[in-house]
Write an enzyme that holds these catalytic residues in place. Structure first.
Site, PDB file in Angstrom:
ATOM      1  N   TRP A  12     -10.214   0.465  -4.292  1.00  0.00           N
ATOM      2  CA  TRP A  12      -9.570   1.736  -3.936  1.00  0.00           C
ATOM      3  C   TRP A  12      -8.174   1.844  -4.573  1.00  0.00           C
ATOM      4  O   TRP A  12      -7.727   2.918  -4.954  1.00  0.00           O
ATOM      5  CB  TRP A  12      -9.483   1.789  -2.406  1.00  0.00           C
ATOM      6  CG  TRP A  12      -9.056   3.082  -1.788  1.00  0.00           C
ATOM      7  CD1 TRP A  12      -7.948   3.292  -1.009  1.00  0.00           C
ATOM      8  CD2 TRP A  12      -9.730   4.337  -1.835  1.00  0.00           C
ATOM      9  NE1 TRP A  12      -7.899   4.595  -0.580  1.00  0.00           N
ATOM     10  CE2 TRP A  12      -8.977   5.264  -1.070  1.00  0.00           C
ATOM     11  CE3 TRP A  12     -10.908   4.777  -2.459  1.00  0.00           C
ATOM     12  CZ2 TRP A  12      -9.348   6.600  -0.930  1.00  0.00           C
ATOM     13  CZ3 TRP A  12     -11.272   6.117  -2.308  1.00  0.00           C
ATOM     14  CH2 TRP A  12     -10.494   7.000  -1.552  1.00  0.00           C
ATOM     15  N   HIS A  68      -7.777  -5.877   0.969  1.00  0.00           N
ATOM     16  CA  HIS A  68      -6.539  -5.101   1.077  1.00  0.00           C
ATOM     17  C   HIS A  68      -5.729  -5.632   2.271  1.00  0.00           C
ATOM     18  O   HIS A  68      -6.078  -5.376   3.425  1.00  0.00           O
ATOM     19  CB  HIS A  68      -6.946  -3.643   1.314  1.00  0.00           C
ATOM     20  CG  HIS A  68      -5.817  -2.675   1.268  1.00  0.00           C
ATOM     21  ND1 HIS A  68      -5.199  -2.310   0.098  1.00  0.00           N
ATOM     22  CD2 HIS A  68      -5.188  -1.973   2.256  1.00  0.00           C
ATOM     23  CE1 HIS A  68      -4.256  -1.412   0.356  1.00  0.00           C
ATOM     24  NE2 HIS A  68      -4.228  -1.203   1.659  1.00  0.00           N
ATOM     25  N   LYS A  84       4.014   2.191  -2.481  1.00  0.00           N
ATOM     26  CA  LYS A  84       4.349   3.415  -3.243  1.00  0.00           C
ATOM     27  C   LYS A  84       5.839   3.693  -3.032  1.00  0.00           C
ATOM     28  O   LYS A  84       6.579   3.997  -3.977  1.00  0.00           O
ATOM     29  CB  LYS A  84       3.504   4.608  -2.768  1.00  0.00           C
ATOM     30  CG  LYS A  84       1.976   4.368  -2.753  1.00  0.00           C
ATOM     31  CD  LYS A  84       1.195   5.611  -2.314  1.00  0.00           C
ATOM     32  CE  LYS A  84      -0.137   5.349  -1.618  1.00  0.00           C
ATOM     33  NZ  LYS A  84      -1.199   4.704  -2.305  1.00  0.00           N
ATOM     34  N   SER A 130       0.819  -1.211   0.000  1.00  0.00           N
ATOM     35  CA  SER A 130       0.000   0.000   0.000  1.00  0.00           C
ATOM     36  C   SER A 130       0.854   1.264   0.000  1.00  0.00           C
ATOM     37  O   SER A 130       1.664   1.445  -0.905  1.00  0.00           O
ATOM     38  CB  SER A 130      -0.950  -0.060   1.187  1.00  0.00           C
ATOM     39  OG  SER A 130      -2.119   0.621   0.859  1.00  0.00           O
TER      40      SER A 130
HETATM   41  C1  GCU Z   1      -5.227   4.724   2.474  1.00  0.00           C
HETATM   42  C2  GCU Z   1      -4.739   5.536   1.298  1.00  0.00           C
HETATM   43  C3  GCU Z   1      -4.047   4.680   0.264  1.00  0.00           C
HETATM   44  C4  GCU Z   1      -2.992   3.827   0.920  1.00  0.00           C
HETATM   45  C5  GCU Z   1      -3.598   3.039   2.053  1.00  0.00           C
HETATM   46  C6  GCU Z   1      -2.618   2.179   2.864  1.00  0.00           C
HETATM   47  O1  GCU Z   1      -6.296   3.923   2.085  1.00  0.00           O
HETATM   48  O2  GCU Z   1      -5.839   6.221   0.756  1.00  0.00           O
HETATM   49  O3  GCU Z   1      -3.463   5.481  -0.736  1.00  0.00           O
HETATM   50  O4  GCU Z   1      -2.380   2.997  -0.033  1.00  0.00           O
HETATM   51  O5  GCU Z   1      -4.182   3.933   2.965  1.00  0.00           O
HETATM   52  O6  GCU Z   1      -1.451   2.527   2.978  1.00  0.00           O
HETATM   53  O7  GCU Z   1      -3.065   1.161   3.417  1.00  0.00           O
END
Ligand code: GCU
Length: 409
Positions: free
Chosen positions: A338, A388, A249, A245
């Site tokens: 998402w 997720h 990134k 997540s």
């Molecule tokens: C939030 C955020 C995402 C990210 C996520 C995470 O949902 O909006 O961009 O990837 O957190 O890190 O679990």
């Protein structure tokens, strides 16, 4: 073109579709590998710093490491476990604490290694009372956390997220750091190594100051320094960067900016990482949304695209292309719209021309694969059922893909 001379966002042309990754900002077509390496790759690195992630600080003048704790009989004698403090300098910066586990068997030569940040502290990944509990701010929703401080109650509670035993049994090492050692994920405070990063020399025009995702990636680079320079048991040619997540990134940014990373697996990374900025899915996170909820992750200039991402001079396929010719796997889950799994597939497809130019193959699928089927080509894709999360099944896929792309340990 130096970063400070890049145009203001509102003067950039509107391009509703992905910009061609093989066309320079001035319109010059990139026809050769050499042009890619000497002109377009550096330009894209500069563009991503200027408009999205902020400056990637240079490597520090000094990096030192100290072993804090070592157990040669960890995991029932199957692995060596170490916790190492990495200190950067000059000056008094707080250390980054790496947990390194290396299999004692199940491999022929030096071990390939997964490097990645974790959300909760190294103590949560293993049941070992000597592994350090972070002293800094931590997420309130992590196990054993009270008032944003981690405690002993969290020990071993994320063992099923990292699944270290399975990875060790397959002959791979793992090196991991709590992301808060580098920059605790707070909107309004910059702690950890951030003051030190700001002290490093370099060009960061207003609006392009280092933001949190780049800081995390910079921290990953320091773990790579340590592994490459210090750890004889580790194969420096098989460093795999992984993250879930927001930390996915950071994983893809780390790989884009550091060619010592041989393979990248940004897992469910989504917006701001692997999903398109030009978002076409009604269920996925948008640039405006992420910049509003997590303004510290990206630089000031990125906010100027909130209402019009078509002016971005790149999209995330450009970031994927910066990993070329190295293997890159995007992994997703059906119940995680998402993170935009469909958009991520399009990003990989759009990065393919760069991989092809470099003679590196591409994505061996014209459409999204069936759920549970790994596309294990140089650009790889996988989507499983479920939510997720980073699970044992995900790790099995990471391992199968690494075996295929880098060779079995
Ligand atoms: C939030 C955020 C995402 C990210 C996520 C995470 O949902 O909006 O961009 O990837 O957190 O890190 O679990």
């Amino acid at each position: 073109m130096s970063q400070s001379r890049f145009p203001e966002p509102e003067t950039l042309p509107s391009r509703p579709d992905f910009p061609d990754p093989l066309v320079m900002l001035d319109g010059t077509k990139v026809m050769t590998k050499e042009q890619w390496e000497t002109k377009r790759r550096p330009e894209l690195l500069a563009l991503f710093q200027h408009y999205m992630y902020g400056r990637m600080p240079p490597a520090p003048a000094e990096v030192r490491w100290t072993v804090l704790h070592q157990d040669d009989k960890a995991f029932g004698g199957k692995a060596t476990l170490k916790e190492v403090a990495i200190t950067v300098g000059p000056g008094a910066a707080p250390p980054i604490h790496v947990l390194l586990v290396v299999p004692r068997n199940a491999r022929k030569g030096p071990a390939p290694v997964f490097v990645g940040l974790n959300f909760c502290g190294n103590h949560a990944l293993v049941d070992d009372p000597k592994v350090r509990v972070p002293a800094s701010w931590v997420y309130p929703n992590q196990p054993g956390v009270t008032n944003n401080r981690a405690g002993d109650a969290g020990r071993g509670k994320q063992a099923d997220v990292w699944n270290l035993e399975q990875t060790l049994a397959r002959g791979y090492a793992v090196a991991t750091v709590y992301n808060g050692d580098i920059d605790p994920d707070r909107i309004d405070k910059r702690e950890g190594l951030r003051p030190f990063l700001a002290s490093l020399k370099g060009d960061a025009p207003a609006g392009a100051e280092t933001a949190t995702v780049a800081a995390w990636a910079w921290g990953i680079h320091r773990v790579v320094d340590f592994l490459v320079k210090q750890e004889k048991e580790i194969d420096a040619k098989r460093i795999i960067c992984v993250g879930h997540s927001r930390l996915g990134k950071a994983a893809i940014v780390a790989a884009a900016f550091d060619e010592r990373i041989a393979l990248a697996i940004p897992h469910q990374a989504g917006c701001g990482g692997t999903a398109p900025d030009r978002c076409k899915s009604a269920k996925a996170e948008t640039v405006k949304r992420i910049n509003t909820s997590f303004p510290h992750w990206f630089c000031g200039n990125f906010k100027k695209f909130n209402d019009d991402t078509s002016r971005l001079p790149f999209d995330q396929h450009g970031l994927a292309a910066l990993v070329a010719p190295r293997p890159l796997l995007f992994t997703n889950a059906v119940e995680d719209p998402w993170a935009n799994p469909e958009g991520q597939f399009e990003v990989l497809k759009a990065a393919e021309p760069v991989y092809k130019l470099l003679g590196a193959g591409g994505l061996d699928a014209a459409t999204m694969p069936d759920v549970g089927k790994l596309i294990d080509s140089r650009l790889g894709y996988f989507i499983r059922g479920g939510k997720h999360a980073m699970t044992r099944e995900d790790w099995k896929v990471f391992l199968d893909y690494a075996d295929k792309q880098l060779g079995k340990p």
